[in-house]
Design a protein around this motif. Structure first.
Motif, short mmCIF file in Angstrom:
data_model
loop_
_atom_site.label_atom_id
_atom_site.label_comp_id
_atom_site.label_asym_id
_atom_site.label_seq_id
_atom_site.Cartn_x
_atom_site.Cartn_y
_atom_site.Cartn_z
N ASN A 90 3.05 107.10 5.33
CA ASN A 90 3.88 106.53 6.39
C ASN A 90 3.59 107.13 7.76
O ASN A 90 4.49 107.61 8.44
CB ASN A 90 5.37 106.69 6.02
N GLU A 96 8.64 101.10 1.40
CA GLU A 96 8.31 102.50 1.68
C GLU A 96 6.81 102.71 1.55
O GLU A 96 6.23 102.42 0.50
CB GLU A 96 9.03 103.43 0.70
N GLU A 145 9.54 101.33 8.53
CA GLU A 145 10.84 101.85 8.08
C GLU A 145 11.91 100.79 8.29
O GLU A 145 12.11 100.32 9.41
CB GLU A 145 11.21 103.12 8.87
#
Lengths: 420, 420
Positions: free
Chosen positions: B280, B276, A276
């Motif tokens: 994640n 991104e 991130e």
């Protein structure tokens, strides 16, 4: 531990009933069913989990098993008989979007084995038992493998009951609410041996065309969260020489993890699965980068070496970029070695049943690694199509389920027929 | 273009009044003030932008300037006089969390110069003019530099009025609403020359201890969004050799951008500011990675070379990882060269006024690059503390503002005193 096992090295022609096992898998999957899929959603200690528990406990009772529920909600069904039982089992909680086989297979195959033994009229020297442990997935309450951890005395009961979940509820209150705060003592009674049947949740067996995995241990896990702080700047007006770019540091470290695994080889794996950047804009050098590193190895010394080399690279790269770094350990478990004798028994049994087999480590955590602290333990793996798991599309072919359950059956029969 | 400029190479002792300039900067910053900061929020064509426009137009009229507003809302104040004016200007719209100087300085310094000329009673061969152009920031309506683009005929007026902003409003309707849909023709009249004073928005002048930048052009910009698709997998159970990890591809490419810039050197800059991963998570090999690449160079051939080499690396890395790639151009502008004669005039003027000066390119886009299509153009840069901009903490010391405005003053005086 250290106990010697004795068992007769004889494979009979008894086999499990795959139709019956599949029917139980389907009936359990219907609880918390994710519409339009084969998967289920039964987060630990929710209403759906309770309904699943009620169904499995009813089946245990139908088979004449003595069912006990302990203070953390682990349920164990034991056949009548003398001495410490040979236990199998796993879990029936799922992640939010879970599959039909993960955990459930190990529990329902246990029921199937006991029914097979009863139907065939086999007399054993020790009773068989089947267990399901609370909150293995860790998707609602951390840590995962909570029930089996508490069962073997790895966490005091009071501490486990006080754990707060992602929705603010506590383990203790939820156990009371769903009627699974049982009276059986913690830590629980030590089994003679423990064997867990589970889907591989990885691609190795399928890719190599092998039916059965004789699992010899569980990889050690090292999870680290890294936060790199630099200087946010305009991507056009800031010369390269004046940058303090945490996004670059994160990228260089993520690429290094791959190089490190290639170089160390063997069972070393490493993943940067989360990155991130802030503010995360096309034309802004990031102010901060947060990323995670997941390193795993079956050998503790090699895992420590990987951690050290990653950290050296991180510090050197951040220093050169004039960025600061903070790291936080998210999880750290040493590798677990299963009992070599039980591992060999699984492999030999698979071979004698005519299945291809290889020894391999587990890359995921399982209840068996907790039981391995107190008794001789191993696991049986079956293929997972495309290595897919934690997904409603999780799938294992019927003949593989049958093979896995038959290997579990004859492994347990041998373990329960000795005088050890 | 190609026109020859003539001007008397004489610096008089006339100077701008920094107190008066600072008062106007403060009064404009109070409109859309971000409480507790020196910054403002005046997104293009909002009520705050209208109030800012009304204030600046009132100041233009107080100075006796003839004010025209064109169909895209650009406002120009011209001194009485014959011939094409020497124009300065910039913009008064801001990003959502804008600073006090970005854009506003170039407009209000123009007013200050005109007042200085009037107070000193200087007679010029050509009139001076000051302009503010609509929606330079692009924070509400894309593209940025819209008003100056339309002014020079780079986009038909009708097309520009139909643009829809981030809040669903159109440029045309908002111009009508705030009373700035003017009658002056598009494209607008061609100035004799155009000079824009602006803060650097980068660190170079401050780090090198130089007061004035003589801006010789604007970097070409290449923005690409890359989406890499692989195979989501369990980070523990998937051997390195069986991975198709788009997160690795993204990280390797981001690290490569740095290596590429180091190797190409010169004015090449490159940034991966957005990454991104999906899903994640710490223990999941990503399914997809989306990231952006911002490449800039003052030389078009070198910029193309950087784009090509990046793309070669991307394709090779993705292929080796068995991932698929799609790329999408988000923006592509060729470098702009300012008029060498006006650039030299700025540099020489700064030197004669006793300020340190260096020629440098702009890493950000400015209205001047649009005016450069139609008339001899250059820019004057002053320092930005810590290179900070698009931030309420944006700051330039008063003596730097004064220096910049005096360089603009004497550059314009010379451009307006010739017979060219």
């Amino acid at each position: 531990m250290g106990r010697t096992l004795y068992y007769p090295d004889v494979i009979t022609d008894v086999r499990i009933d795959i139709g019956r096992l599949q029917r139980r898998l389907a009936e359990l999957a219907a609880i918390g069913e994710i519409e339009g899929t084969e998967g289920s959603s039964r987060l630990a200690l929710t209403d759906e989990d309770r309904d699943g528990r009620d169904l499995v406990v009813a089946w245990m009772r139908e088979l004449g098993l003595t069912v006990t529920v302990d203070g953390i909600g682990n349920a164990i069904g034991v056949m009548p008989g003398e001495g410490a039982p040979v236990m199998c089992g796993s879990h029936i909680d799922t992640v939010r979007t879970g599959g039909r086989y993960d955990g459930n297979l190990g529990v329902l195959a246990g029921l199937e084995i006991i029914e097979t033994v009863q139907t065939a009229g086999i007399v054993l020297d020790r009773p068989l038992a089947v267990a399901f442990f609370t909150n293995e997935e860790g998707a609602r309450f951390a840590p995962d493998m909570l029930g089996s951890l508490v069962y073997v005395g790895g966490m005091p009961l009071e501490e486990s009951l006080a754990i707060t979940g992602i929705d603010g509820a506590t383990v203790g209150a939820e156990l009371e609410r769903i009627g699974y705060a049982g009276a059986a003592p913690i830590p629980g009674p030590t089994p003679h041996a423990f064997v867990e049947l589970h889907i591989e949740q990885g691609p190795v067996l399928e890719v190599e065309g092998i039916t059965i995995g004789a699992v010899n241990g569980v990889q050690g896990i090292s999870w680290t969260e890294v936060e790199v702080t630099g200087q946010s700047n305009h991507a056009g007006t800031t010369p390269m020489s004046m940058r303090k770019d945490p996004g670059y540091v994160a990228a260089a470290c993520a690429a290094f993890v791959r190089d490190l695994c290639d170089e160390l080889g063997g069972n070393q794996v490493g993943t940067v699965g989360r990155i991130e950047l802030k503010p995360n804009l096309v034309n802004v050098v990031a102010a901060t980068a947060t990323f995670t590193v997941d390193l795993r190895n079956t050998d503790e010394a090699l895992l420590q070496q990987a951690e050290q080399r990653f950290n050296d690279f991180l510090q050197a790269t951040a220093t050169a970029e004039q960025c600061t770094v903070t790291t936080r350990s998210l999880a750290r478990f040493e590798p677990v070695q299963f009992d070599p004798e039980v591992v060999s028994l699984v492999a030999r049994t698979a071979g004698e049943l005519g299945y291809s087999v290889k020894e391999l480590p587990s890359g995921a955590g399982h209840d068996a690694q907790m039981l391995a602290r107190v008794c001789p333990t191993a696991m049986v793996f079956t293929q997972s199509q495309n290595g897919l798991s934690h997904n409603p599309a999780e799938y294992t072919a019927s003949e593989d389920l049958e093979a896995g359950a038959n290997v579990l059956l004859h492994t347990m029969l041998q373990l329960a027929s000795g005088s050890g």
